[in-house]
Design a protein around this motif. Structure first.
Motif, short mmCIF file in Angstrom:
data_model
loop_
_atom_site.label_atom_id
_atom_site.label_comp_id
_atom_site.label_asym_id
_atom_site.label_seq_id
_atom_site.Cartn_x
_atom_site.Cartn_y
_atom_site.Cartn_z
N TYR A 23 -39.92 1.25 25.80
CA TYR A 23 -41.37 0.06 25.68
C TYR A 23 -41.66 0.31 24.49
N ARG A 27 -42.57 -1.89 20.92
CA ARG A 27 -43.37 -2.30 20.80
C ARG A 27 -43.64 -2.32 18.97
N HIS A 50 -39.92 -3.77 34.82
CA HIS A 50 -41.44 -3.95 35.96
C HIS A 50 -42.61 -3.80 35.10
N LEU A 51 -42.09 -2.54 34.14
CA LEU A 51 -43.19 -2.11 32.79
C LEU A 51 -43.68 -3.61 32.41
N LEU A 52 -42.28 -3.72 32.08
CA LEU A 52 -42.38 -5.37 30.94
C LEU A 52 -43.23 -6.58 32.10
N GLU A 53 -43.17 -6.49 32.85
CA GLU A 53 -44.15 -7.20 34.38
C GLU A 53 -42.64 -8.75 33.49
N GLU A 227 -50.54 4.79 34.10
CA GLU A 227 -50.23 5.05 35.07
C GLU A 227 -50.00 4.98 36.42
N GLU A 231 -50.83 -0.07 35.60
CA GLU A 231 -51.79 -0.83 34.66
C GLU A 231 -51.11 -0.97 33.56
N SER A 232 -50.79 -1.73 32.88
CA SER A 232 -50.13 -2.31 31.92
C SER A 232 -50.65 -0.82 30.87
N ASP A 234 -50.00 -2.29 27.41
CA ASP A 234 -50.43 -2.92 26.62
C ASP A 234 -51.95 -2.47 26.14
N LYS A 235 -52.30 -1.70 27.64
CA LYS A 235 -54.19 -1.17 27.04
C LYS A 235 -54.04 -0.63 25.98
#
Lengths: 257, 253
Positions: A23, A27, A50-53, A227, A231-232, A234-235
């Protein structure tokens, strides 16, 4: 931003952080201007998806199941129809976003080899991925899935291990089986979630694998907290130690000086 | 593998040492093409010991036959046959050592097809009066007295070989050329070396192919024995889908 690494596969023992590494690698690649194709090739659980929603019920395994189902009916018309549509069906199973595409391999549902199906899918996927400058595969430890249905040639195989000797042993066995299952140009080891210095036994075990260490990613408390909270990622800011270390690895792989 | 120019240079150098050499172009020479009827099972006979007029090669000096392919057909002198050494009517001795190289220009030829033709190219039953005698993996030609008396020449043998290769590989050949050598030990040693190299390359290619096939079938419990697999019928249907898809793709390109 020309480079000779186009297809990267990330593998390693379960729990070593393959998906998060993939991921964060993706990014940074996006930051560099790539529009990568990410392949979630973990057959047990689609963590990267899942991680990429993201969510999709169209996976390569479901396409494979459909092919076998049509073939089982043994009707000329159905075969012809599928032959006409199969490329589009595979293309449609790719999720396109504004910054990346995602292809999910999915969980095997059909018992049996059905090797012509694999050859067909590999053919179509090979054609589809021609459009991408960078393909990053989040793979299972065994590598079979990659070879069976995605591709036999990879530019760079990254094997992750953490501080446990068990993960080093798995890395060793992956390195040994890599020759059997896939063709690759480069292979490298990444020590993930590093805490403190390596002890002598760890060093010795790493040395025995005989492949170069291409990076060390320190244990990142902020990442762990995100984790734990579900939460995402991305933060996770650029100053995060994990992000910094993975950027450095990515730079070595993707950026030509 | 040595490149074509290297081989040509070597042959040119041998021409200087040879008492004789000949070059024919089959396309320009109808006599060569019409001398004999050629084809699969044209002749079912054998040549009795007393009817053998000449042997090309022997148990001790088997035939050296090598086929090489090139993607660049323009490098091949199409339909040309070159012989280094005396032609059949001038051979002074019963001892002969014989070999040939066949160059094929083709972009479509698969290595498996090449291997097959290399293994199967045989003059036995393909023309009346020539028999390819086998001893293990080695072979040599026996030519009937009758055929020699009718005026058989190396150009005819070259044409027969060309014709057989063309018949086997059909439309895939863009150009074909043959280099033959008789009783020139230096050149024949060189041919033998080239044959060994091509054989090793071919074995490596074959081994790699097997390795690839094994890689593709990791979840097969039957050691790739598709014929005993319960799913063979379904796989055949999938192959049908693949064939249909390939046709569609070809037509759309």
């Amino acid at each position: 931003m020309k480079h000779d690494i186009r297809i990267v596969a990330v593998t390693g023992k379960g729990g070593t952080g393959k998906t998060i590494f993939t991921y964060l690698l993706a990014r940074y690649a996006i930051e560099l201007g790539y529009y990568p194709l990410l392949i979630d090739a973990d057959p047990t659980m689609s963590h990267l998806t899942h991680l990429l929603e993201q969510k999709s019920d169209r996976t390569i395994e479901s396409v494979r199941k459909d092919i076998i189902q049509v073939a089982s009916q043994k009707t000329e018309d159905q075969n012809q129809k599928l032959a006409e549509e199969i490329d589009t069906i595979v293309e449609k199973s790719i999720i396109d976003t504004s910054t990346y595409s995602l292809l999910i391999m999915g969980q095997p549902e059909t018992k049996g080899c059905f090797c012509p199906t694999n050859s067909l899918l590999r053919n179509i996927i090979s054609a589809v991925i021609q459009d991408y400058d960078l393909i990053i595969i989040d793979a299972e430890a065994g590598l079979e899935q990659i070879h069976r249905q995605v591709m036999g040639d990879i530019d760079c195989l990254i094997i992750l291990c953490d501080f446990s000797l068990r993960s080093v042993a798995t890395a060793n066995s992956i390195a040994n089986s890599a020759n059997k299952f896939i063709n690759f140009k480069k292979i490298g080891l990444v020590i993930n979630k590093k805490m403190g210095d390596f002890n002598a036994k760890f060093k010795e075990n790493i040395k025995q694998i005989g492949i170069p260490i291409i990076g060390e990613v320190p244990f990142d408390e902020k990442l762990m907290k995100l984790e734990q909270m579900g939460e995402s990622l991305d933060k996770l800011k650029d100053k995060s130690v994990a992000v910094k270390a993975i950027k450095k690895i990515a730079q070595n792989l993707l950026v030509t000086n | 593998m040595a490149n074509l120019q290297e081989i040509r240079d070597f042959v040119e150098e041998r021409k200087l040492h040879s008492s004789s050499y000949s070059v024919w172009n089959v396309k320009k020479n109808p006599e060569i093409r019409n001398f004999l009827k050629i084809g699969n099972r044209v002749w079912d006979g054998i040549i009795l010991e007393e009817d053998v007029g000449l042997e090309l090669g022997s148990k001790e000096y088997p035939l050296i036959k090598t086929i090489m392919t090139l993607n660049d057909s323009s490098a091949i002198h199409d339909s040309r046959i070159t012989l280094i050494g005396e032609d059949l009517e001038n051979l002074q001795t019963n001892y002969t050592r014989f070999g040939f190289l066949i160059f094929i220009g083709s972009t479509e030829l698969k290595s498996s097809e090449l291997r097959q033709i290399q293994r199967n190219i045989s003059l036995t039953h393909s023309v009346e009066g020539i028999f390819e005698k086998q001893f293990g993996r080695h072979s040599w030609y026996q030519i009937s007295r009758n055929l020699l008396e009718r005026g058989l020449k190396f150009s005819h043998i070259g044409y027969i070989l060309m014709n057989l290769v063309e018949q086997s590989l059909n439309h895939k050949i863009e150009a074909i050329e043959i280099l033959m050598a008789i009783n020139d030990d230096v050149l024949l040693d060189y041919f033998e070396e080239l044959h060994k190299i091509s054989r090793i390359e071919s074995i490596h290619q074959f081994q790699n192919k097997i390795k690839e096939i094994q890689k593709l079938r990791l979840d097969c419990d039957l050691q790739n024995e598709c014929n005993v697999c319960d799913n063979k019928g379904i796989c055949d249907q999938i192959r049908d889908i693949i064939t249909k898809r390939n046709v569609i793709r070809r037509e759309s390109q």
